[in-house]
Design an enzyme around this catalytic site. Structure first.
Site, PDB file in Angstrom:
ATOM      1  N   SER A  46     -34.256 -20.190 -11.237  1.00  0.00           N
ATOM      2  CA  SER A  46     -34.251 -21.612 -11.559  1.00  0.00           C
ATOM      3  C   SER A  46     -34.980 -21.870 -12.879  1.00  0.00           C
ATOM      4  CB  SER A  46     -34.928 -22.370 -10.417  1.00  0.00           C
ATOM      5  OG  SER A  46     -34.939 -23.730 -10.746  1.00  0.00           O
ATOM      6  N   GLY A  47     -34.314 -22.574 -13.769  1.00  0.00           N
ATOM      7  CA  GLY A  47     -34.929 -22.905 -15.057  1.00  0.00           C
ATOM      8  C   GLY A  47     -34.669 -21.856 -16.126  1.00  0.00           C
ATOM      9  N   THR A  52     -27.363 -23.564 -16.340  1.00  0.00           N
ATOM     10  CA  THR A  52     -26.549 -24.765 -16.529  1.00  0.00           C
ATOM     11  C   THR A  52     -26.315 -25.009 -18.016  1.00  0.00           C
ATOM     12  OG1 THR A  52     -27.463 -25.645 -14.514  1.00  0.00           O
ATOM     13  CG2 THR A  52     -26.394 -27.204 -15.960  1.00  0.00           C
ATOM     14  N   ASN A  92     -37.968 -26.548 -12.800  1.00  0.00           N
ATOM     15  CA  ASN A  92     -37.004 -26.988 -13.807  1.00  0.00           C
ATOM     16  C   ASN A  92     -36.829 -28.504 -13.706  1.00  0.00           C
ATOM     17  OD1 ASN A  92     -34.834 -27.451 -15.459  1.00  0.00           O
ATOM     18  ND2 ASN A  92     -33.408 -26.116 -14.349  1.00  0.00           N
ATOM     19  N   SER A 103     -33.033 -29.235 -12.444  1.00  0.00           N
ATOM     20  CA  SER A 103     -32.598 -28.123 -11.605  1.00  0.00           C
ATOM     21  C   SER A 103     -31.336 -28.487 -10.821  1.00  0.00           C
ATOM     22  CB  SER A 103     -33.736 -27.771 -10.652  1.00  0.00           C
ATOM     23  OG  SER A 103     -33.347 -26.659  -9.883  1.00  0.00           O
ATOM     24  N   SER A 104     -30.373 -27.568 -10.886  1.00  0.00           N
ATOM     25  CA  SER A 104     -29.134 -27.825 -10.121  1.00  0.00           C
ATOM     26  C   SER A 104     -29.453 -27.576  -8.667  1.00  0.00           C
ATOM     27  CB  SER A 104     -28.037 -26.854 -10.565  1.00  0.00           C
ATOM     28  OG  SER A 104     -27.999 -26.772 -11.963  1.00  0.00           O
ATOM     29  N   GLY A 109     -30.217 -20.062  -8.888  1.00  0.00           N
ATOM     30  CA  GLY A 109     -30.785 -18.724  -9.052  1.00  0.00           C
ATOM     31  C   GLY A 109     -31.727 -18.411  -7.916  1.00  0.00           C
ATOM     32  N   GLU A 115     -34.794 -18.034  -5.814  1.00  0.00           N
ATOM     33  CA  GLU A 115     -35.906 -18.984  -5.814  1.00  0.00           C
ATOM     34  C   GLU A 115     -37.052 -18.486  -4.931  1.00  0.00           C
ATOM     35  OE1 GLU A 115     -34.092 -23.436  -6.633  1.00  0.00           O
ATOM     36  OE2 GLU A 115     -34.739 -22.930  -4.627  1.00  0.00           O
TER      37      GLU A 115
HETATM   38  N1  LIG Z   1     -30.133 -22.419 -24.786  1.00  0.00           N
HETATM   39  C1  LIG Z   1     -31.075 -23.326 -24.611  1.00  0.00           C
HETATM   40  N2  LIG Z   1     -31.569 -23.987 -25.657  1.00  0.00           N
HETATM   41  C2  LIG Z   1     -32.538 -24.906 -25.498  1.00  0.00           C
HETATM   42  N3  LIG Z   1     -33.068 -25.221 -24.308  1.00  0.00           N
HETATM   43  C3  LIG Z   1     -32.622 -24.584 -23.216  1.00  0.00           C
HETATM   44  C4  LIG Z   1     -31.589 -23.606 -23.294  1.00  0.00           C
HETATM   45  N4  LIG Z   1     -31.366 -23.159 -22.066  1.00  0.00           N
HETATM   46  C5  LIG Z   1     -32.190 -23.843 -21.244  1.00  0.00           C
HETATM   47  N5  LIG Z   1     -32.934 -24.683 -21.930  1.00  0.00           N
HETATM   48  C6  LIG Z   1     -33.969 -25.583 -21.392  1.00  0.00           C
HETATM   49  O1  LIG Z   1     -34.311 -25.145 -20.116  1.00  0.00           O
HETATM   50  C7  LIG Z   1     -34.060 -26.150 -19.143  1.00  0.00           C
HETATM   51  C8  LIG Z   1     -33.547 -25.530 -17.873  1.00  0.00           C
HETATM   52  O2  LIG Z   1     -32.298 -24.996 -18.059  1.00  0.00           O
HETATM   53  P1  LIG Z   1     -31.154 -25.071 -16.974  1.00  0.00           P
HETATM   54  O3  LIG Z   1     -31.139 -26.401 -16.336  1.00  0.00           O
HETATM   55  O4  LIG Z   1     -29.934 -24.585 -17.590  1.00  0.00           O
HETATM   56  O5  LIG Z   1     -31.677 -24.038 -15.921  1.00  0.00           O
HETATM   57  P2  LIG Z   1     -30.914 -23.447 -14.679  1.00  0.00           P
HETATM   58  O6  LIG Z   1     -30.910 -21.974 -14.849  1.00  0.00           O
HETATM   59  O7  LIG Z   1     -29.630 -24.119 -14.532  1.00  0.00           O
HETATM   60  O8  LIG Z   1     -31.859 -23.802 -13.504  1.00  0.00           O
HETATM   61  P3  LIG Z   1     -31.518 -24.212 -12.018  1.00  0.00           P
HETATM   62  O9  LIG Z   1     -31.204 -22.997 -11.283  1.00  0.00           O
HETATM   63  O10 LIG Z   1     -32.762 -24.859 -11.571  1.00  0.00           O
HETATM   64  O11 LIG Z   1     -30.403 -25.171 -12.109  1.00  0.00           O
HETATM   65  C9  LIG Z   1     -33.070 -27.080 -19.773  1.00  0.00           C
HETATM   66  O12 LIG Z   1     -33.227 -28.368 -19.281  1.00  0.00           O
HETATM   67  C10 LIG Z   1     -33.456 -27.010 -21.242  1.00  0.00           C
HETATM   68  O13 LIG Z   1     -34.525 -27.862 -21.520  1.00  0.00           O
HETATM   69 MG   LIG Z   2     -28.856 -25.384 -13.262  1.00  0.00          MG
END
Ligand SMILES: Nc1ncnc2c1ncn2[C@@H]1O[C@H](COP(=O)(O)OP(=O)(O)OP(=O)(O)O)[C@@H](O)[C@H]1O
Ligand SMILES: [Mg+2]
Length: 1014
Positions: free
Chosen positions: A120-121, A125, A170, A173-174, A397, A399
């Protein structure tokens, strides 16, 4: 650009990595010499991370480290740069992967999926959004396709608003798993999409841990909703008023702008074709959930729950369109069916709260599913032609929280399943490749997490089975009885431990109600409390019935009256989830896999911080080292012969510039020249396999040196080629212009000739028929003849009256006209002459008309009877010696007389007058030629007369001998006497003279008359 769409694709990016390897780490871990060292792996990742190089490859697998800051690498320009470019030509990027997947799909016309994983994070996404944005820009676009593109793009903010929330890990977070298919037509246009959602974390609606929030949409509505809307929904603009929003104690987060996100969602909803009533109903539900949360129960005297907050009830009732009474009954009572009777049993306060929360979760959960379906309707492609798809899997992811519950159990189980898939697919393809290429290969040991999957999902013995059993069994089943059952059944499993089963040391880390699973990604301790409840997800039966009475269209749709009755127990949550994962695995197994592994650099969501321990852990459980080992197990590098030869052929004189034989022979020749040792490489059926990266580095270095030299040569050649090309172009253009011009000219010439032929034909016809009466055929010809004659005549008119004989001979048709014209013209000339005579001259002329009295009487007597018509003084030139003598010339009706005083010197009968010669000069000479049959007769007369014109005119009129007068030039022959000739020569000179020339001729010199003086 050569195409490297070979399926293994694994090493496509490698050559580019070779050149950049020393600058900022290496771009492809496969080239890492110390490939088994986690530290070396980490060093490389860290080095690149600190240079903002967040992407690194392991073959075609993309490792992405969350930068936690905006990087300038996602612009349209960057997208363009990566579009259609070979994987290895540019630094690693998510766009390169997206482009490669797309192009492979296009060329092989098959289906693919991109598995985005990470905790997560870690940025899953974000990665999936970047991929979607790349396709939105790079795929062909039409108005229709743009429509689909916009919907695909805008489905994200809507789903995120309803399915994402701030967690400790996050801020976005999805809280659901998402698999999205993008459908492409055979031209590569994105024509549709389909979304599958997995297990929304509904418990969040009613409960949030400290530091976490409910789903974004609640806050967006309260913060961003228009005044009117809030009023209509009975909401206040203050999140603190809603108990469902404040449990985490952080309704406001600096990194989230609920207001602007609200506007985005509004816009997205309109693009995805939500009509006003949909939107009204949707937000009616969101608001009613908030109101539900605020409903409080108090215990009445009997200890049963009763409502003391009618205001909230009123709003829920209004918004869901359910009578307040029914709702109230539903929230405080449970319906029990006993035989034919229905009995309502009142709830305790705790029960009522439970039922309320269950209702809120059910409403939200079902509405979320409705939302996904609605988006799918909008993305659906109705066209039945065959499509290829690229699936994007952005699923929660792995957790690990301080307290992990049922949700984490499901999420981590899902990750185990995906890891299984990953192992199977990567190992399978690798193994297949060696087999296919006929290369001997020792399987690499790796941790197969099947044992954990079995622990969780095995029939009858797996945790899921036990959980379900416990949920369904009659009697007093509790979370703790579940724990006991697990201890009984799977107690000895190496990946399972509980407080009871643990050794002394481990026991300290476990609570009594905990069980610990040793996941592939690490240990996770789950608190068993709530497992049964969450797995049952029971909504009391009359809760559903109450909802079925709703007038809200969405709720109506979500709680259909046809739903199987609760008599048959619905599938438990975990079983549903398990089958949905089986479905997902099937979907994925039928497609070609691509991987994005996301890594979270630190827990603080801070840019520039690289937590070694955290990253090391992720590298481990994401299986990156294993993946790398498998990739490197046999050979670090492999390449199709033709591609290898194409790149490195400049290094061997035999293969440069062109190799005539097969690519395999060319590669053999090339590596022999490079001095590869036998154990450094293997020749497969279609590829060369190189064992160590250093072998390739040496080759690549040599190539880099050679490249510059070649580049100069190629540049020179290219310049020459360009110039030649330009020249050729110009020449072609010139030829083209020339051809066109010639064409035009030829056409003109042809027209001219056709015209000429027509004219000539007509002319000939006219000529042939010229003597026929005027008709169509000859009218033009005759007109021409007339015009031509008149034109010529105008240019050749006699200059003087004397030249009247030189009148142009007319064509037959002009004969008459010519005569008339001639007469007219002569008259005109005469008239002109006469008009030009001055009065003096006239008097003078008249005075020369001698009367009969001027003639000697004797002569007069002799010739009077012949009627004297005219007399004029003349000078006669002797026949012998040409001496001048004054004489008189008399014309009678019969003859001309030359008289000297009273003596007639010569009589010339007009009949015997042969002709009269005059010169064309102004000498006034006239020679009368006579016919001399008699030898004794006197000969011709050479005379000079000052009134030559009058005299000649008289003579011609009287003797009727107009045609006898001849104007001569130069010289006149005459008969001095019959048989003796003499000559008079005329010429012009400065002075008038008459003398006998040495040749015996009479030379007459006259002054040239200035033109017009006559
Ligand atoms: N390529 C990137 N460039 C800039 N910031 C990023 C990038 N990837 C992620 N982030 C930052 O990290 C945060 C978390 O990313 P994201 O929501 O994609 O995580 P996730 O893997 O989908 O987590 P979860 O499993 O909780 O959904 C985003 O809100 C953003 O602020
Ligand atoms: Mg996500």
């Amino acid at each position: 650009k050569q195409d490297t769409k070979e399926k293994d694709g694994t090493y496509g990016n490698m050559e580019a990595s070779l050149t950049a390897r020393d600058r900022v780490g290496i771009q492809d871990f496969v080239l890492l010499d110390a490939y088994t060292s986690e530290s070396a792996f980490l060093d490389n990742l860290r080095k690149r991370f600190h240079e903002n190089l967040i992407y690194t490859y392991i073959g075609t697998l993309l490792v992405s480290v969350n930068p936690y800051k905006e990087l300038d690498i996602y612009s349209k320009k960057q997208m363009d740069t990566y579009m259609g470019v070979n994987f290895f030509e540019l630094p690693p990027h998510i766009y390169a992967l997206a482009d490669n997947v797309f192009r492979t799909m296009q060329s092989e016309f098959n289906n693919h999926f991109i598995l985005i994983s990470g905790e997560s994070g870690a940025g899953k996404t974000e990665a999936s959004k970047k991929i979607l944005q790349f396709y939105a820009v790079s795929c062909p676009s039409t108005k229709l396709l743009n429509n689909v593109r916009d919907r695909l793009l805008l489905s994200n903010p809507v789903l995120e608003a309803f399915g994402n929330a701030k967690t400790l890990k996050n801020d976005n977070s999805s809280r659901f798993g998402k698999y999205m298919d993008i459908q492409f037509d055979h031209q590569g246009g994105a024509v549709g999409g389909h979304i599958l959602s997995y297990l929304l974390e509904k418990s969040r609606v009613v409960h949030q841990n400290h530091g976490e929030r409910n789903f974004h949409i609640f806050y967006q509505l309260v913060e961003g909703g228009e005044e009117d809307l809030l009023r209509w929904l009975g909401l206040e603009r203050n999140c603190q008023h809603y108990s469902y929003l404040v449990q985490g104690g952080c309704a406001k987060v600096s990194s989230i702008n609920d207001k602007s996100d609200w506007r985005m969602v509004q816009k997205a909803l309109s693009v995805i074709e939500f009509n006003e009533s949909d939107i009204e109903h949707l937000f009616g539900i969101i608001a009613s959930v908030l109101h539900l949360g605020n409903i409080k129960f108090v215990a009445d005297v009997r200890g049963y729950a009763s409502l003391n907050n009618n205001q909230e009830m009123h709003w829920v009732s209004k918004l869901l369109g359910i009578p307040a009474q029914v709702l109230q009954q539903g929230l405080t009572h449970r319906k029990i069916e006993a035989k034919a009777e229905e009995v309502f049993s009142p709830f305790s306060v705790d029960h009522a709260v439970y039922a309320r929360d269950a209702l809120a979760k059910a409403i939200y959960g079902r509405t979320f599913n409705w939302l996904v379906n609605k988006i799918n309707e909008s993305l659906a492609n109705k066209d039945s032609s065959r499509k290829t798809v690229i699936g994007l899997l952005d699923i929660y992811g792995f957790e690990v929280f301080n307290v992990n519950s049922f949700e984490q159990f499901c999420i981590n189980y899902c990750n185990e399943k995906l890891q299984q898939l990953f192992i199977q697919l990567t190992l399978k393809s690798e193994q297949e490749e060696y087999e296919m290429e006929g290369i001997e290969w020792e399987p690499v040991p790796y941790f197969n997490n099947k044992i954990i999957c079995d622990l969780v999902e095995e029939k009858h013995r797996g945790i899921i089975s036990l959980l379900d059993e416990e949920c369904l069994r009659p009697g007093e089943a509790t979370d703790l009885t579940l724990l006991e059952k697990m201890e009984e059944t799977i107690g000895g499993h190496p990946h399972f431990v509980t407080h009871k089963l643990a050794d002394q040391k481990t026991r300290k880390t476990l609570e009594r109600g905990d069980f610990r699973l040793l996941h592939y990604a690490g240990e996770v301790t789950y608190c068993v409390v709530g497992f049964l409840d969450k797995n049952n997800d029971l909504l009391y039966r009359n809760g559903k019935e109450v909802m079925r009475q709703s007038k809200n269209a969405i709720i109506k749709h979500c709680f259909p009256s046809t739903e199987p009755d609760s008599k048959r127990r619905p599938e438990t949550v975990v079983t549903q989830f398990k089958s949905s994962l089986v479905g997902l695995t099937e979907i994925l197994m039928s497609k070609e896999p691509w991987y994005v592994r996301c890594i979270k650099p630190n827990e603080a969501k801070q840019p520039g911080r690289f937590d070694d321990v955290l990253v090391r852990h992720q590298v481990k459980y994401l299986g990156l080292m294993e993946h790398l080992r498998v990739r490197r197990a046999g050979f670090a590098y492999r390449r199709k012969y033709d591609i290898f030869l194409q790149r490195y052929k400049p290094l061997c004189p035999d293969t440069w510039p062109n190799w005539k034989g097969t690519a395999a022979e060319g590669v053999r020749c090339l590596i022999k020249h490079l001095g590869y040792k036998p154990d450094e490489y293997k020749m497969g059926r279609s590829k060369i396999f190189i064992r160590h990266p250093r072998t390739l580095f040496a080759t690549e270095d040599a190539f880099q040196v050679c490249k510059h030299k070649l580049a100069t040569r190629i540049q020179a050649k290219y310049k020459g080629y360009r110039v030649k090309g330009d020249y050729q172009k110009q020449r072609d253009a010139a030829t083209k212009i020339e051809n066109c011009w010639r064409g035009i000219m030829a056409r003109k010439e042809r027209e001219k000739r056709a015209w000429a032929v027509k004219v000539i034909k007509k002319f000939i016809k006219g000529f042939i028929t010229r003597n026929q009466p005027a008709c169509n055929d000859n009218s033009e010809y005759l007109a021409y003849v007339r015009q031509n004659y008149l034109t010529r005549l105008r240019e050749n008119l006699p200059k003087t009256v004397l030249e009247k004989d030189s009148w142009l001979t007319p064509p037959p048709i002009m004969k008459e006209a010519s005569q008339l014209l001639k007469k007219l013209y002569i008259r005109h000339m005469v008239g002109k002459y006469v008009q030009g005579i001055t009065p003096q001259r006239k008097a003078q002329v008249q005075s020369t008309f001698l009367s009969a009295e001027d003639i000697n009487i004797k002569v007069l007597q002799m010739i009077q009877h012949e009627h004297i018509k005219y007399s004029v003084p003349v000078v006669k030139y002797d026949r012998n010696g040409f001496r001048p003598r004054l004489r008189q010339l008399i014309f009678t009706q019969e003859a001309a007389y030359l008289v000297e005083e009273a003596k007639i010197k010569q009589r010339i009968d007009y009949i015997s007058l042969k002709g009269v010669s005059v010169s064309n000069l102004s000498d006034n000479f006239l020679i009368l030629h006579v016919t001399c049959d008699d030898i004794k007769q006197k000969g011709d007369l050479v005379l000079q007369c000052d009134y030559l014109f009058e005299a000649l005119t008289k003579l011609s009129v009287i003797a009727n001998k107009q045609n006898y007068i001849k104007v001569v030039q130069g010289s006149v022959r005459f008969d001095i006497q019959p048989g003796r000739e003499g000559f008079v020569d005329f010429k012009s000179g400065q002075e008038s003279m008459v003398y006998r020339a040495k040749n015996g001729h009479l030379m007459v010199v006259s002054v040239k008359i200035i033109k017009g003086s006559c």
